[in-house]
Design a protein around this motif. Structure first.
Motif, PDB file in Angstrom:
ATOM      1  N   ALA A 158      -2.003   6.303  13.296  1.00 52.30           N
ATOM      2  CA  ALA A 158      -2.259   7.250  12.533  1.00 52.30           C
ATOM      3  C   ALA A 158      -3.268   6.964  11.100  1.00 52.30           C
ATOM      4  O   ALA A 158      -3.698   8.142  10.378  1.00 52.30           O
ATOM      5  CB  ALA A 158      -1.368   7.962  12.026  1.00 52.30           C
ATOM      6  N   ALA A 159      -3.389   5.755  11.082  1.00 53.71           N
ATOM      7  CA  ALA A 159      -4.011   5.194   9.672  1.00 53.71           C
ATOM      8  C   ALA A 159      -5.538   5.538   9.778  1.00 53.71           C
ATOM      9  O   ALA A 159      -6.105   6.050  10.825  1.00 53.71           O
ATOM     10  CB  ALA A 159      -4.144   3.604   9.633  1.00 53.71           C
ATOM     11  N   GLU A 160      -5.993   6.085   8.597  1.00 53.11           N
ATOM     12  CA  GLU A 160      -7.396   6.751   8.329  1.00 53.11           C
ATOM     13  C   GLU A 160      -8.453   5.649   8.538  1.00 53.11           C
ATOM     14  O   GLU A 160      -9.636   5.877   8.417  1.00 53.11           O
ATOM     15  CB  GLU A 160      -7.491   7.717   7.372  1.00 53.11           C
ATOM     16  CG  GLU A 160      -6.629   8.950   7.439  1.00 53.11           C
ATOM     17  CD  GLU A 160      -6.670   9.874   6.425  1.00 53.11           C
ATOM     18  OE1 GLU A 160      -7.671   9.785   5.706  1.00 53.11           O
ATOM     19  OE2 GLU A 160      -5.900  11.036   6.301  1.00 53.11           O
ATOM     20  N   SER A 161      -8.127   4.455   8.273  1.00 56.70           N
ATOM     21  CA  SER A 161      -9.274   3.250   7.942  1.00 56.70           C
ATOM     22  C   SER A 161      -8.816   2.253   8.983  1.00 56.70           C
ATOM     23  O   SER A 161      -7.618   2.009   9.179  1.00 56.70           O
ATOM     24  CB  SER A 161      -9.176   2.840   6.507  1.00 56.70           C
ATOM     25  OG  SER A 161      -8.246   2.081   6.417  1.00 56.70           O
ATOM     26  N   VAL A 162      -9.828   1.360   9.274  1.00 52.95           N
ATOM     27  CA  VAL A 162      -9.647   0.333  10.252  1.00 52.95           C
ATOM     28  C   VAL A 162      -8.785  -0.750   9.467  1.00 52.95           C
ATOM     29  O   VAL A 162      -7.855  -1.506  10.129  1.00 52.95           O
ATOM     30  CB  VAL A 162     -11.101  -0.297  10.670  1.00 52.95           C
ATOM     31  CG1 VAL A 162     -10.948  -1.545  11.443  1.00 52.95           C
ATOM     32  CG2 VAL A 162     -11.729   0.809  11.458  1.00 52.95           C
ATOM     33  N   GLU A 163      -8.982  -0.779   8.175  1.00 52.22           N
ATOM     34  CA  GLU A 163      -8.630  -1.744   7.391  1.00 52.22           C
ATOM     35  C   GLU A 163      -7.000  -1.667   7.307  1.00 52.22           C
ATOM     36  O   GLU A 163      -6.064  -2.654   7.300  1.00 52.22           O
ATOM     37  CB  GLU A 163      -8.916  -1.728   6.098  1.00 52.22           C
ATOM     38  CG  GLU A 163     -10.466  -2.320   5.777  1.00 52.22           C
ATOM     39  CD  GLU A 163     -11.385  -1.444   6.588  1.00 52.22           C
ATOM     40  OE1 GLU A 163     -12.585  -1.799   6.658  1.00 52.22           O
ATOM     41  OE2 GLU A 163     -11.035  -0.139   6.517  1.00 52.22           O
ATOM     42  N   GLN A 164      -6.611  -0.282   7.255  1.00 51.83           N
ATOM     43  CA  GLN A 164      -5.069   0.070   7.121  1.00 51.83           C
ATOM     44  C   GLN A 164      -4.711  -0.135   8.478  1.00 51.83           C
ATOM     45  O   GLN A 164      -3.109  -0.759   8.760  1.00 51.83           O
ATOM     46  CB  GLN A 164      -5.012   1.498   6.814  1.00 51.83           C
ATOM     47  CG  GLN A 164      -5.146   2.012   5.496  1.00 51.83           C
ATOM     48  CD  GLN A 164      -5.163   3.330   4.983  1.00 51.83           C
ATOM     49  OE1 GLN A 164      -5.390   4.064   6.053  1.00 51.83           O
ATOM     50  NE2 GLN A 164      -4.638   3.709   4.201  1.00 51.83           N
ATOM     51  N   ARG A 165      -5.143  -0.134   9.517  1.00 50.25           N
ATOM     52  CA  ARG A 165      -4.683  -0.209  10.970  1.00 50.25           C
ATOM     53  C   ARG A 165      -4.552  -1.759  11.331  1.00 50.25           C
ATOM     54  O   ARG A 165      -3.434  -1.973  11.787  1.00 50.25           O
ATOM     55  CB  ARG A 165      -5.449   0.395  12.033  1.00 50.25           C
ATOM     56  CG  ARG A 165      -5.156   0.264  13.260  1.00 50.25           C
ATOM     57  CD  ARG A 165      -5.778   1.275  14.296  1.00 50.25           C
ATOM     58  NE  ARG A 165      -7.251   1.247  14.469  1.00 50.25           N
ATOM     59  CZ  ARG A 165      -8.192   1.798  13.868  1.00 50.25           C
ATOM     60  NH1 ARG A 165      -7.734   2.786  13.071  1.00 50.25           N
ATOM     61  NH2 ARG A 165      -9.172   1.373  14.145  1.00 50.25           N
ATOM     62  N   ARG A 166      -5.549  -2.364  10.696  1.00 50.78           N
ATOM     63  CA  ARG A 166      -5.513  -3.966  10.984  1.00 50.78           C
ATOM     64  C   ARG A 166      -4.358  -4.423  10.120  1.00 50.78           C
ATOM     65  O   ARG A 166      -3.465  -5.552  10.626  1.00 50.78           O
ATOM     66  CB  ARG A 166      -6.583  -4.437  10.421  1.00 50.78           C
ATOM     67  CG  ARG A 166      -7.896  -4.665  11.616  1.00 50.78           C
ATOM     68  CD  ARG A 166      -7.724  -5.691  12.892  1.00 50.78           C
ATOM     69  NE  ARG A 166      -6.502  -6.412  12.993  1.00 50.78           N
ATOM     70  CZ  ARG A 166      -5.925  -6.505  13.939  1.00 50.78           C
ATOM     71  NH1 ARG A 166      -6.154  -5.811  14.857  1.00 50.78           N
ATOM     72  NH2 ARG A 166      -4.879  -7.480  13.971  1.00 50.78           N
ATOM     73  N   PHE A 167      -4.083  -3.920   8.892  1.00 45.93           N
ATOM     74  CA  PHE A 167      -3.009  -4.584   8.203  1.00 45.93           C
ATOM     75  C   PHE A 167      -1.566  -4.254   8.804  1.00 45.93           C
ATOM     76  O   PHE A 167      -0.758  -5.418   9.013  1.00 45.93           O
ATOM     77  CB  PHE A 167      -3.065  -3.992   6.831  1.00 45.93           C
ATOM     78  CG  PHE A 167      -1.850  -4.212   5.847  1.00 45.93           C
ATOM     79  CD1 PHE A 167      -1.862  -5.331   5.311  1.00 45.93           C
ATOM     80  CD2 PHE A 167      -0.590  -3.195   6.055  1.00 45.93           C
ATOM     81  CE1 PHE A 167      -0.795  -5.498   4.307  1.00 45.93           C
ATOM     82  CE2 PHE A 167       0.640  -3.718   5.146  1.00 45.93           C
ATOM     83  CZ  PHE A 167       0.352  -4.877   4.213  1.00 45.93           C
TER      84      PHE A 167
END
Length: 607
Positions: free
Chosen positions: A539-548
């Protein structure tokens, strides 16, 4: 086939009555003894002998009168006959029988080595004449791993996934080089602002191998079938509804936001099936499945899988006319290295010696070899101190140096990164021993399960652990046996390799796939936590959030020593310079569709 049977009988008679004697030297024998050796009646023994005489293999002098023994001379050298029969049998496509011939009768002789040399020339690219009329371009590949399933919804293994991708297409495809999702059976798609409603627009003119044009009904059926009770149902875990919104429009509604749902549908498991033949007669359909992919099944048996190019493929016809996959038993036939490093060589006699100058293609596989611990059964692995001790005593550098081959780098995570080649994974034998004492380890061995392809690694781990007083019992499984519930429950640890074809989606799959080793071995609380983090990640809006969030999950696996990351491996091939379009897929296999042969100009410059 009958000649091969008679050849086996001849070899058995030589072994029984003339082992070690020179060819042509007569031996005394009775018809009763021959019949007993051949497991037949005296009458049938006479018929067999007559056939062997006609072939010129023996000279038979029957005894005259009661008590007079007959004389039998073996005129054909056993090694020569064995090699000829194995070649002939393999040329007819009966690879399994050819390997069994060599395995049964070639021990202690040069026959196996010579057969391997012949096989090297048999495999590779060939331009052949079919039915005496037309030339066809064929690629023959030897493969040691079994083909477990061709059902996308049930796929676990990289080889199965690769072959499924030759036969089937998905709505969309993931381009690993660019990191972008690209059109496939769907030429366009869109999602709602909150990423809970996705629509896919199907292209016109995409046909299944049996001639049926793809419709939205086929897509809806495939997704509904995948949704319940399949190994890969996890892909659609949050799907609420699948609707046919038009002849070429499918709408999928999700219970929770998923901004990479289109990436989920790039997965091999989401390959689109034709509704009618699968529903009408599924048993018959899976013998020769029909998809929309660039190749279609011509023949399938225990020896080989034969593919023909799909002439009406919407993405453009393959340059090859066909591919033959020879299913080579892992303990017979070709050496495993030959299956990869030499799989597309053209070994005509005139080409011998050029191999070392041919181009090589290497790819660091996106994945790793690892061990997962079963935290759902009693045993020493329940202690985190014990698990950490095993992690510390397994010296990856030593393992790389002693085992070599396609093992490249020590692994600290699922995927290699820009720093993998420089990274050293710590090993400390003294601390490992201290942790074993702190864990009050009493010497109880742990059960390590693996498939045959990783047996060398498992035996290395067994020997290394023994140096520190830790017992390891290794159990090796074939095919899909290690997926059984009894095996998953009985293993204290499982050694295996992961290959990520779709990057983050495959990473999620390791946690969620029903029957995956990690999913089966994680304790329920940890598994539920992982699923909650996955929902947040998609559901994360950015790749960086998802990778974290995904990295947070991997870090917890490492911190709790739920898994031991071991090694990263490479896949490689050498190929004749005339071959073009050679590329290794993310799964480490050659994509067949774009392989072609440059001919005519040779090395002449273009002007």
């Amino acid at each position: 086939m009958m000649q091969a049977i008679h050849a086996e009988r001849y070899l058995e008679l030589v072994r029984r009555f003339a082992d070690g004697q020179a060819a042509g030297a007569p031996v005394e024998v009775t018809l009763d003894e021959l019949a007993q050796a051949l497991f037949c009646t005296v009458r049938n023994a006479k018929l067999i002998l007559r056939r062997m005489e006609e072939e010129g293999w023996i000279q038979w002098q029957p005894g005259r009168g009661r008590g007079n023994r007959s004389h039998l001379a073996f005129r054909m050298e056993p090694d020569v006959l064995l090699l000829d029969m194995a070649k002939q049998t393999a040329s007819q496509g009966s690879y399994k029988q050819a390997f069994e011939l060599i395995h049964r009768h070639g021990g202690g002789t040069p026959a196996k080595e010579r057969f391997n040399e012949w096989l090297t020339g048999h495999f590779g690219y060939r331009s052949e004449t079919e039915d005496g009329r037309r030339h066809v371009d064929m690629l023959r590949l030897p493969v040691h791993v079994p083909l477990v399933t061709m059902d996308p919804a049930q796929v676990y293994y990289a080889f199965d996934a690769h072959m499924i991708r030759q036969l089937f297409d998905r709505l969309v495809s993931f381009d690993a080089a660019s990191g972008q999702v690209k059109p496939a059976l769907a030429h366009a798609w869109e999602c709602s602002r909150d990423a809970t409603v996705w629509q896919f627009h199907l292209r016109r003119g995409a046909y299944f191998h049996h001639g049926h044009e793809l419709t939205a009904d086929d897509v809806a059926y495939t997704l509904e079938r995948l949704r319940e009770g399949k190994a890969n149902s996890w892909l659609l875990r949050n799907v609420e509804a699948i609707e046919v919104s038009g002849p070429r429009l499918v709408t999928v509604t999700l219970a929770k936001p998923n901004r990479i749902f289109h990436r989920f549908l790039c997965s091999t498991a989401a390959s689109i099936l034709p509704r009618d033949p699968v529903q009408r007669d599924p048993e018959h359909y899976w013998l020769r499945p029909s998809g929309t992919g660039p190749f279609m099944v011509k023949e399938r048996n225990e020896d080989r899988l034969v593919l023909d190019a799909h002439p009406g493929y919407y993405g453009g016809r393959a340059h090859l006319d066909g591919v033959v996959i020879a299913l080579v038993p892992p303990d017979q036939g070709l050496d495993s290295q030959q299956c990869w490093e030499r799989l597309v060589l053209d070994h005509d006699a005139k080409e011998q010696g050029r191999e070392h100058g041919w181009p090589k293609l290497e790819s660091l596989l996106q994945g790793c070899m690892l061990m997962t611990w079963n935290r759902n059964k009693p045993g020493p692995q329940q202690s985190q101190l014990f698990r950490k001790a095993i992690d510390l005593l397994l010296d990856r550098s030593l393992m790389l140096g002693e085992l070599g081959e396609n093992r490249m780098f020590a692994a600290r995570s699922f995927r290699p990164d820009a720093h993998t080649a420089l990274r050293h994974v710590r090993s400390d034998g003294e601390q490992a021993m201290a942790l074993l004492r702190e864990a009050a380890y009493d010497g109880t061995p742990f059960m390590l399960y693996t498939r045959r392809w990783h047996e060398r690694d498992a035996r290395w781990i067994q020997a290394r652990c023994a140096e520190f007083g830790v017992g390891v019992e290794v159990r090796v499984f074939e095919g899909n046996e290690c997926r059984g519930e009894d095996v998953l429950e009985a293993a204290d640890a499982i050694l295996y390799s992961l290959v990520f074809a779709e990057d983050e989606v495959c990473e999620i799959e390791t946690y969620e796939q029903q029957g995956s080793f990690m999913n089966a071995h994680m304790e329920p609380a940890l598994l539920e936590w992982a699923k909650s983090r996955i929902d947040l990640a998609v559901a994360a809006e950015s790749v960086e959030q998802r990778r974290f969030l995904l990295q947070e999950m991997e870090d917890r696996l490492r911190d709790e020593t739920q898994v031991i990351f071991l090694l990263h491996k490479k896949s490689n091939t050498s190929y004749k310079p005339e071959l073009r379009g050679i590329a290794l897929s993310p799964l480490g296999w050659i994509d067949f569709k774009d392989v072609w042969v440059q001919s005519g100009l040779g090395d002449a410059p273009l002007v």
